[in-house]
Design a protein around this motif. Sequence first.
Motif, mmCIF file in Angstrom:
data_model
loop_
_atom_site.group_PDB
_atom_site.id
_atom_site.type_symbol
_atom_site.label_atom_id
_atom_site.label_comp_id
_atom_site.label_asym_id
_atom_site.label_seq_id
_atom_site.Cartn_x
_atom_site.Cartn_y
_atom_site.Cartn_z
ATOM 1 N N ASN A 52 -9.052 7.161 9.397
ATOM 2 C CA ASN A 52 -7.655 6.766 9.178
ATOM 3 C C ASN A 52 -7.447 5.313 9.598
ATOM 4 O O ASN A 52 -6.854 4.513 8.854
ATOM 5 N N LYS A 53 -7.937 4.971 10.770
ATOM 6 C CA LYS A 53 -7.802 3.603 11.281
ATOM 7 C C LYS A 53 -8.567 2.617 10.406
ATOM 8 O O LYS A 53 -8.075 1.529 10.081
ATOM 9 N N ALA A 54 -9.785 2.995 9.991
ATOM 10 C CA ALA A 54 -10.610 2.110 9.164
ATOM 11 C C ALA A 54 -9.971 1.882 7.792
ATOM 12 O O ALA A 54 -10.046 0.772 7.244
ATOM 13 N N LEU A 55 -9.347 2.896 7.244
ATOM 14 C CA LEU A 55 -8.677 2.752 5.952
ATOM 15 C C LEU A 55 -7.511 1.781 6.052
ATOM 16 O O LEU A 55 -7.318 0.931 5.173
ATOM 17 N N LEU A 59 -7.240 -1.847 4.012
ATOM 18 C CA LEU A 59 -6.097 -2.290 3.207
ATOM 19 C C LEU A 59 -5.535 -3.606 3.745
ATOM 20 O O LEU A 59 -5.201 -4.511 2.977
ATOM 21 N N ASP A 60 -5.439 -3.716 5.060
ATOM 22 C CA ASP A 60 -4.938 -4.952 5.678
ATOM 23 C C ASP A 60 -5.852 -6.138 5.373
ATOM 24 O O ASP A 60 -5.390 -7.285 5.299
ATOM 25 N N GLY A 62 -7.362 -6.583 2.596
ATOM 26 C CA GLY A 62 -7.248 -6.963 1.191
ATOM 27 C C GLY A 62 -7.963 -6.069 0.203
ATOM 28 O O GLY A 62 -7.953 -6.346 -1.005
ATOM 29 N N LEU A 63 -8.605 -5.001 0.670
ATOM 30 C CA LEU A 63 -9.190 -4.048 -0.278
ATOM 31 C C LEU A 63 -8.067 -3.390 -1.065
ATOM 32 O O LEU A 63 -7.020 -3.055 -0.511
ATOM 33 N N THR A 64 -8.286 -3.203 -2.359
ATOM 34 C CA THR A 64 -7.258 -2.558 -3.170
ATOM 35 C C THR A 64 -7.370 -1.040 -3.050
ATOM 36 O O THR A 64 -8.402 -0.507 -2.615
ATOM 37 N N VAL A 65 -6.320 -0.373 -3.454
ATOM 38 C CA VAL A 65 -6.309 1.098 -3.432
ATOM 39 C C VAL A 65 -7.450 1.642 -4.290
ATOM 40 O O VAL A 65 -8.173 2.557 -3.882
ATOM 41 N N ASN A 66 -7.628 1.079 -5.474
ATOM 42 C CA ASN A 66 -8.656 1.590 -6.381
ATOM 43 C C ASN A 66 -10.070 1.302 -5.878
ATOM 44 O O ASN A 66 -10.988 2.095 -6.114
ATOM 45 N N GLU A 67 -10.268 0.194 -5.186
ATOM 46 C CA GLU A 67 -11.589 -0.081 -4.607
ATOM 47 C C GLU A 67 -11.932 0.939 -3.535
ATOM 48 O O GLU A 67 -13.062 1.447 -3.498
ATOM 49 N N ILE A 68 -10.966 1.250 -2.682
ATOM 50 C CA ILE A 68 -11.233 2.233 -1.621
ATOM 51 C C ILE A 68 -11.435 3.618 -2.217
ATOM 52 O O ILE A 68 -12.325 4.365 -1.784
ATOM 53 N N LYS A 69 -10.640 3.978 -3.211
ATOM 54 C CA LYS A 69 -10.843 5.277 -3.874
ATOM 55 C C LYS A 69 -12.245 5.372 -4.452
ATOM 56 O O LYS A 69 -12.906 6.415 -4.354
ATOM 57 N N GLU A 70 -12.716 4.267 -5.035
ATOM 58 C CA GLU A 70 -14.059 4.272 -5.626
ATOM 59 C C GLU A 70 -15.134 4.429 -4.562
ATOM 60 O O GLU A 70 -16.134 5.117 -4.768
ATOM 61 N N GLY A 102 7.216 0.704 4.518
ATOM 62 C CA GLY A 102 7.584 -0.442 3.694
ATOM 63 C C GLY A 102 6.437 -1.343 3.304
ATOM 64 O O GLY A 102 6.648 -2.471 2.849
ATOM 65 N N ILE A 103 5.202 -0.862 3.467
ATOM 66 C CA ILE A 103 4.034 -1.659 3.102
ATOM 67 C C ILE A 103 3.650 -1.359 1.657
ATOM 68 O O ILE A 103 3.446 -0.198 1.290
ATOM 69 N N LYS A 104 3.556 -2.387 0.844
ATOM 70 C CA LYS A 104 3.176 -2.228 -0.554
ATOM 71 C C LYS A 104 1.741 -2.698 -0.737
ATOM 72 O O LYS A 104 1.448 -3.891 -0.674
ATOM 73 N N ASP A 105 0.834 -1.761 -0.937
ATOM 74 C CA ASP A 105 -0.573 -2.100 -1.145
ATOM 75 C C ASP A 105 -0.862 -2.289 -2.629
ATOM 76 O O ASP A 105 -0.239 -1.670 -3.489
#
Length: 233
Positions: A52-55, A59-60, A62-70, A102-105
């Motif tokens: 959870n912390k690493a995710l 994101l902080d 600059g990894l995108t949502v889709n990169e992490i999902k992949e 309120g964080i928009k990734d």
Amino acid sequence: MENKLLILLISLFTFGFTSAAGIMKKEGLTEKEQKIVMISAFTADGNLEKLNKALNEGLDAGLTVNEIKEVLVHLYAYSGFPRSLNGLATFMEVLKDREARGIKDQDGRNSTPVPKDRDSVKYGTDVQTELVGMPVTGEIYSFAPDIDEYLKGHLFGDIFGRDILDYRTREIVTISALTSMNGVNPQLAGHFNIGMNTGITKEEIEEIIVIFKEKINRKQADNAEKVFESVRK
């Protein structure tokens, strides 16, 4: 006049030193890649609290949502569906929590659609050969030819064939996952070599091991260090 000349000489010396330092700056894993190491390790190890912390850190960085999902999807091929699914479920929780705060990734781009006429086994064979540096054969594949077809067709054809992550990044994911697992030293050694074939330097592999020592698991790092030492001989 003498003071002005002295200041000028000091300025020129300082500029030259700073410029040289910039040129000599050590190359290594990017901040995003460092976060990928930790995401991969904690997913494969099943440590969801640290994941959870690493995710969040990924994101902080600059990894995108889709990169992490992949990354999390890629891991099922090495750590199994349960770990991968738990990782994805944890990621969903992280995104919901960040959105509530309120964080928009950034979603980032999707993988390019795979051509419908692509022969996964043929394509995967070419990818595997490129990554390993030679055609892959062996007694185990003759003994169980189905596993050879699955490796070539699904792992190297379908998964490595998705371009949202490049080969280098996928090997960082794979090396990190295998480092966090017990009893997979032959595979870890193999992927150290494959990783270097994709452009990961020896120094960057050593950096991955240092990340394990300092932030993940010292025992696993020590094991990886011994495996890597045998590869380098």
